[in-house]
Design a protein around this motif. Sequence first.
Motif, PDB file in Angstrom:
ATOM      1  N   LYS A 169       0.827  -1.200   0.000  1.00 58.66           N
ATOM      2  CA  LYS A 169       0.000   0.000   0.000  1.00 58.66           C
ATOM      3  C   LYS A 169       0.869   1.261   0.000  1.00 58.66           C
ATOM      4  CE  LYS A 169      -4.101  -1.869   2.360  1.00 58.66           C
ATOM      5  NZ  LYS A 169      -4.957  -1.777   3.580  1.00 58.66           N
ATOM      6  N   MET A 170       1.919   1.245   0.823  1.00 61.53           N
ATOM      7  CA  MET A 170       2.831   2.386   0.903  1.00 61.53           C
ATOM      8  C   MET A 170       3.543   2.611  -0.431  1.00 61.53           C
ATOM      9  SD  MET A 170       4.576   1.849   4.668  1.00 61.53           S
ATOM     10  CE  MET A 170       3.592   1.879   6.180  1.00 61.53           C
ATOM     11  N   GLN A 171       3.929   1.502  -1.050  1.00 59.85           N
ATOM     12  CA  GLN A 171       4.639   1.599  -2.321  1.00 59.85           C
ATOM     13  C   GLN A 171       3.759   2.227  -3.397  1.00 59.85           C
ATOM     14  OE1 GLN A 171       7.732   1.240  -2.927  1.00 59.85           O
ATOM     15  NE2 GLN A 171       7.607   1.538  -5.139  1.00 59.85           N
ATOM     16  N   LYS A 172       2.487   1.857  -3.417  1.00 58.19           N
ATOM     17  CA  LYS A 172       1.565   2.422  -4.403  1.00 58.19           C
ATOM     18  C   LYS A 172       1.387   3.922  -4.181  1.00 58.19           C
ATOM     19  CE  LYS A 172      -1.122  -1.765  -5.329  1.00 58.19           C
ATOM     20  NZ  LYS A 172      -2.465  -2.424  -5.228  1.00 58.19           N
ATOM     21  N   ALA A 177       2.929   9.413  -6.117  1.00 55.93           N
ATOM     22  CA  ALA A 177       3.429  10.750  -5.799  1.00 55.93           C
ATOM     23  C   ALA A 177       4.764  11.063  -6.475  1.00 55.93           C
ATOM     24  CB  ALA A 177       3.592  10.896  -4.281  1.00 55.93           C
ATOM     25  N   GLN A 178       5.382  10.062  -7.103  1.00 60.93           N
ATOM     26  CA  GLN A 178       6.697  10.241  -7.714  1.00 60.93           C
ATOM     27  C   GLN A 178       6.615  11.196  -8.905  1.00 60.93           C
ATOM     28  OE1 GLN A 178      10.096   9.945  -6.897  1.00 60.93           O
ATOM     29  NE2 GLN A 178       9.626   7.804  -6.516  1.00 60.93           N
ATOM     30  N   PRO A 179       7.432  12.241  -8.918  1.00 65.36           N
ATOM     31  CA  PRO A 179       7.421  13.178 -10.047  1.00 65.36           C
ATOM     32  C   PRO A 179       7.970  12.537 -11.313  1.00 65.36           C
ATOM     33  CG  PRO A 179       9.238  13.681  -8.577  1.00 65.36           C
ATOM     34  CD  PRO A 179       8.406  12.631  -7.885  1.00 65.36           C
ATOM     35  N   ASP A 180       7.516  12.999 -12.440  1.00 64.19           N
ATOM     36  CA  ASP A 180       7.984  12.507 -13.730  1.00 64.19           C
ATOM     37  C   ASP A 180       9.437  12.946 -13.927  1.00 64.19           C
ATOM     38  OD1 ASP A 180       8.455  11.736 -16.284  1.00 64.19           O
ATOM     39  OD2 ASP A 180       6.924  13.002 -17.213  1.00 64.19           O
ATOM     40  N   PRO A 181      10.383  11.994 -14.110  1.00 62.45           N
ATOM     41  CA  PRO A 181      11.790  12.370 -14.314  1.00 62.45           C
ATOM     42  C   PRO A 181      11.995  13.365 -15.445  1.00 62.45           C
ATOM     43  CG  PRO A 181      11.606  10.015 -13.968  1.00 62.45           C
ATOM     44  CD  PRO A 181      10.204  10.537 -14.115  1.00 62.45           C
ATOM     45  N   ALA A 209       1.113  12.612   0.291  1.00 64.65           N
ATOM     46  CA  ALA A 209       1.564  11.227   0.226  1.00 64.65           C
ATOM     47  C   ALA A 209       2.118  10.772   1.572  1.00 64.65           C
ATOM     48  CB  ALA A 209       2.621  11.068  -0.862  1.00 64.65           C
ATOM     49  N   ASN A 210       2.870  11.636   2.255  1.00 62.74           N
ATOM     50  CA  ASN A 210       3.420  11.307   3.568  1.00 62.74           C
ATOM     51  C   ASN A 210       2.307  11.020   4.570  1.00 62.74           C
ATOM     52  OD1 ASN A 210       6.035  11.605   2.671  1.00 62.74           O
ATOM     53  ND2 ASN A 210       6.271  13.693   3.431  1.00 62.74           N
ATOM     54  N   GLU A 211       1.275  11.841   4.533  1.00 60.31           N
ATOM     55  CA  GLU A 211       0.141  11.649   5.442  1.00 60.31           C
ATOM     56  C   GLU A 211      -0.554  10.317   5.149  1.00 60.31           C
ATOM     57  OE1 GLU A 211      -2.225  15.092   4.719  1.00 60.31           O
ATOM     58  OE2 GLU A 211      -0.955  16.426   5.921  1.00 60.31           O
ATOM     59  N   ASP A 212      -0.695  10.006   3.868  1.00 60.06           N
ATOM     60  CA  ASP A 212      -1.358   8.757   3.482  1.00 60.06           C
ATOM     61  C   ASP A 212      -0.540   7.542   3.907  1.00 60.06           C
ATOM     62  OD1 ASP A 212      -3.413  10.197   2.372  1.00 60.06           O
ATOM     63  OD2 ASP A 212      -2.666  10.053   0.317  1.00 60.06           O
ATOM     64  N   VAL A 213       0.791   7.641   3.762  1.00 57.61           N
ATOM     65  CA  VAL A 213       1.669   6.531   4.166  1.00 57.61           C
ATOM     66  C   VAL A 213       1.574   6.312   5.679  1.00 57.61           C
ATOM     67  CG1 VAL A 213       4.085   5.822   4.451  1.00 57.61           C
ATOM     68  CG2 VAL A 213       3.302   6.717   2.254  1.00 57.61           C
ATOM     69  N   LEU A 214       1.603   7.391   6.447  1.00 61.37           N
ATOM     70  CA  LEU A 214       1.514   7.281   7.908  1.00 61.37           C
ATOM     71  C   LEU A 214       0.202   6.633   8.330  1.00 61.37           C
ATOM     72  CD1 LEU A 214       2.817   7.919  10.649  1.00 61.37           C
ATOM     73  CD2 LEU A 214       1.683  10.149  10.574  1.00 61.37           C
ATOM     74  N   ASN A 215      -0.857   6.951   7.622  1.00 58.05           N
ATOM     75  CA  ASN A 215      -2.173   6.414   7.970  1.00 58.05           C
ATOM     76  C   ASN A 215      -2.336   4.942   7.615  1.00 58.05           C
ATOM     77  OD1 ASN A 215      -3.217   8.759   9.140  1.00 58.05           O
ATOM     78  ND2 ASN A 215      -3.831   9.592   7.154  1.00 58.05           N
ATOM     79  N   VAL A 216      -1.368   4.380   6.917  1.00 63.97           N
ATOM     80  CA  VAL A 216      -1.396   2.936   6.648  1.00 63.97           C
ATOM     81  C   VAL A 216      -1.084   2.166   7.927  1.00 63.97           C
ATOM     82  CG1 VAL A 216      -0.258   1.050   5.387  1.00 63.97           C
ATOM     83  CG2 VAL A 216      -0.803   3.184   4.205  1.00 63.97           C
TER      84      VAL A 216
END
Length: 236
Positions: A169-172, A177-181, A209-216
């Motif tokens: 879930k965190m990886q997704k 959220a990863q910016p386009d290179p 994205a950080n907030e979403d990862v923490l909420n996992v």
Amino acid sequence: MLRRTMFLSGLALLIAAASTVQAQDRPRGQGFGFGFGGPGGFGGASFDANLLASPEVQKELGVSDEQKGLIEDMLTDLQSQRQQAFRQGGGGFQNFQDLSEEERNKLIEEGRKRMEEMNKKTEEMINMVLEPKQTERFGQLRLQRAGVGAFIRADIAEKLGITQEQKDKMQKIREAAQPDPAAFASFRDMSEEERREAFTKMQEKGKKANEDVLNVLTAEQKETWAKIQGKKFEFP
């Protein structure tokens, strides 16, 4: 003075070892590239070490005058090593926009591997400079600075008991959220106002994205996460 002499000798060996690995790992004519190696984003330990230059962090750790000199020597050598690697690699982003997606991914992966090796050597340097209790507290400060980015570390994931389902879930969330290179390569063609706007959007996207990862994490995991970070430190 004796300790500083011994440290500088050890530092020279560590830097030389990292340089050798980087030189062997880099294909001839290939750019140095970049990577997101280590906790919390770009650079990992080799950039976390820069925290030791902060007077506030030094005060928190109880760094002695002798240690301050060792830290200065270490950061100077690390900066020199990074600059040398960047020059040898041809500047990294100069031709990034002209590469295929496969070539970009390869460049990123090579940069990540080299950064991992540099981070490993930096960890050894930090342990040579700091006393055990200082190292422990510095580790807590690094976790606070890294935030949820520290969850990718195997030791932290184990301490928190993060399951494979949670990792997925965190990886997704991170991937979304990863910016386009390719966007990085177009920055030089943007106006100052366009760059500020682009960075603002990236920051907002990253914060969400950080907030979403923490909420996992579960409530119990969040409690453990707060505990291993130690006493809250206000970074300058």
